[in-house]
Motif scaffolding. Structure first.
Motif, mmCIF file in Angstrom:
data_model
loop_
_atom_site.group_PDB
_atom_site.id
_atom_site.type_symbol
_atom_site.label_atom_id
_atom_site.label_comp_id
_atom_site.label_asym_id
_atom_site.label_seq_id
_atom_site.Cartn_x
_atom_site.Cartn_y
_atom_site.Cartn_z
ATOM 1 N N LEU A 172 0.829 -1.202 0.000
ATOM 2 C CA LEU A 172 0.000 0.000 0.000
ATOM 3 C C LEU A 172 0.867 1.257 0.000
ATOM 4 O O LEU A 172 0.544 2.247 -0.659
ATOM 5 N N ALA A 218 -0.334 3.313 -3.687
ATOM 6 C CA ALA A 218 -1.680 3.458 -3.127
ATOM 7 C C ALA A 218 -2.667 3.793 -4.243
ATOM 8 O O ALA A 218 -3.243 4.867 -4.291
ATOM 9 N N VAL A 278 -7.680 1.369 -0.643
ATOM 10 C CA VAL A 278 -6.817 1.577 0.516
ATOM 11 C C VAL A 278 -7.437 0.950 1.755
ATOM 12 O O VAL A 278 -6.757 0.262 2.526
ATOM 13 N N ASN A 283 -7.067 -2.882 1.893
ATOM 14 C CA ASN A 283 -5.712 -3.297 2.260
ATOM 15 C C ASN A 283 -5.452 -3.105 3.744
ATOM 16 O O ASN A 283 -4.857 -3.969 4.395
#
Length: 106
Positions: free
Chosen positions: A23, A27, A31, A34
């Motif tokens: 991440l 990114a 997000v 994750n």
């Protein structure tokens, strides 16, 4: 037995770290997914470490017998299975992050 449990816990913690690293490197999207999965993997790691401590305390309180021996065999196989699953997931996540350059999820 203790090493299998802590090894499995370490694999799942490393998997959580790889998700966060992926991440941080890219990114692109998803997000929240994750981050949520990194928390889930860290929770699995904490559970596995807790389970090792519980089994150690059980062994201190109850001497070996046939039931305890069977329990330890089952515990060793389950720890080995969690270690192998964690290793496979860690390798796949590492490939996704470091070879493809994408976050694990997304």
């Amino acid at each position: 037995m203790k090493m299998l449990g802590y090894g499995a816990s370490g694999m799942w913690l490393a998997l959580s770290a790889i998700v966060i690293v992926g991440l941080a490197l890219n990114a692109a999207g998803l997000v929240l997914v994750n981050i949520a999965m990194a928390i889930v993997f860290a929770g699995c790691s904490a559970f596995l470490a807790w389970r090792v401590r519980v089994v150690e305390n059980l062994l201190c309180g109850h001497p070996g017998g046939p039931e305890m021996r069977r329990f330890l065999i089952v515990e060793a196989f389950s720890a080995l299975a969690m270690l192998l699953v964690g290793f496979l997931l860690l390798m796949m996540a590492s490939f996704r992050v470091f070879s493809e350059g994408y976050p694990v999820f997304g």
